[in-house]
Design an enzyme around this catalytic site. Structure first.
Site, short mmCIF file in Angstrom:
data_model
loop_
_atom_site.label_atom_id
_atom_site.label_comp_id
_atom_site.label_asym_id
_atom_site.label_seq_id
_atom_site.Cartn_x
_atom_site.Cartn_y
_atom_site.Cartn_z
N SER A 1 0.94 -1.04 -0.06
CA SER A 1 0.10 0.08 -0.01
C SER A 1 0.89 1.30 0.03
CB SER A 1 -1.02 0.00 1.27
OG SER A 1 -2.13 0.85 0.96
N ASP B 1 -9.95 -4.13 -5.03
CA ASP B 1 -9.20 -3.23 -4.23
C ASP B 1 -9.21 -1.76 -5.20
OD1 ASP B 1 -7.50 -1.43 -2.82
OD2 ASP B 1 -5.50 -2.96 -3.21
N HIS C 1 -8.07 -5.27 -0.44
CA HIS C 1 -6.82 -4.70 0.17
C HIS C 1 -6.60 -5.26 1.67
CE1 HIS C 1 -4.15 -1.04 -0.06
NE2 HIS C 1 -4.15 -1.12 0.80
#
Length: 305
Positions: A152, A245, A275
């Site tokens: 991320s 995601d 995610h």
């Protein structure tokens, strides 16, 4: 995966973006290991400090599956929207990568927003990678076999570090990019398709970005590496994405940009997951498959087969 989401919804926890950054960090930390695989016991787990350019001492944690020196090394940069997350929240994951890949992992506690806004996290990550290249041998690392990776926001930082390494002549074996953010704005189809109802939603992303960076600074490639002038000759990439995601489209776009520039890229899209799935190995097999795939990519890059 849907069962996991349903159980999470039943807990009725307040969304992170409704909390203060300090409360959000505490909430994230409290749930960080609930769905993780068991914590692996390793031969070496050591806390250390890395000096940043402004003199700050950044906490880091070294993981190694064996005691002997000469292991290749991955600098790992945790996720959390540049605002939450820590060495502790990604401890189990880093242990798994070290165990399965047979490499050393150094996990960095870069400084978080809003106390430390852009580009502090970029500086911290790059300073740590340079420190590893210069001092890693003192800790038993083979500094001719270095990689950088993260998930991320940490994936964003890893991509930026790979570009900086290219520009400075620092040779990396791999950039391990796990659902990285690469664009300046939330304007891809996947941001619209997955704006609500999943682990990471539109409101949370907007909140993270507001903590970290001013709107008029978001065209900076160090925030959005897809905007870099060129990506030629950067380290080979392994890109792992979640199908459900908001960030999946920009991850694909960055992988495509690297490929178009002649960079070797392996892209894996894990179907039916969201995610943060990489930290759910107790509940879903896709997380455990990710652990094996990422470790195999590191082994191949480090030639430890």
């Amino acid at each position: 995966m849907m069962g996991v989401l349903q159980r999470m919804a039943q807990l009725c926890r307040p969304p992170l973006h409704s909390l203060t950054p300090q409360q959000a960090r505490a909430a994230y930390a409290a749930g960080a290991e609930v769905l993780e695989v068991p914590r692996a016991e390793l031969a070496r787990v050591e806390d250390l400090q890395i000096r940043a350019r402004d003199g700050a001492m950044l906490p880091a944690r070294l993981y190694a599956p064996v005691a002997q020196a000469g292991l290749p090394c991955l600098l790992y940069l945790h996720g959390g929207g540049f605002t939450i997350g820590s060495i502790a929240t990604h401890d189990v994951l880093c242990r798994e990568l070290a165990r399965l890949a047979g490499c050393m992992v150094v996990s960095l506690d870069y400084r978080l927003a809003p106390e430390h806004r852009f580009p502090t996290a970029v500086h911290d990550a790059w300073d740590a990678l340079q420190w590893l290249a210069a001092h890693g041998r003192e800790w038993g690392a083979d500094t001719t076999r270095l990689a950088v990776g993260g998930d991320s926001a940490g994936g964003t930082l890893a991509a930026v570090c790979a570009l900086k390494a290219r520009d400075s002549g620092l040779q990396l074996s791999l950039q391990l990019l796990i659902y990285p953010g690469t664009t300046a704005h939330q304007d891809t189809d996947s941001h619209e398709a997955f704006a609500e109802g999943l682990i990471l939603d539109h409101a949370a992303i907007a909140w993270f970005f507001d903590q970290y960076i001013a709107p008029d600074a978001r065209e900076d490639w160090r925030f959005a590496p897809l905007l870099a002038d060129d990506v030629e000759a950067v380290a080979p990439a392994w890109v792992g994405l979640a199908e459900l995601d908001p960030l999946v489209d920009e991850g694909i776009a960055y992988a495509d940009r690297l490929r178009a520039a002649g960079v070797p890229v392996d892209l894996e899209i894990y179907r039916g997951v969201t995610h943060e799935f990489i930290k759910m190995g107790r509940a879903i097999s896709e997380a455990r498959q990710f652990h094996r795939d990422a470790a195999q990519a590191l082994r191949a890059a480090f030639a430890t087969e």
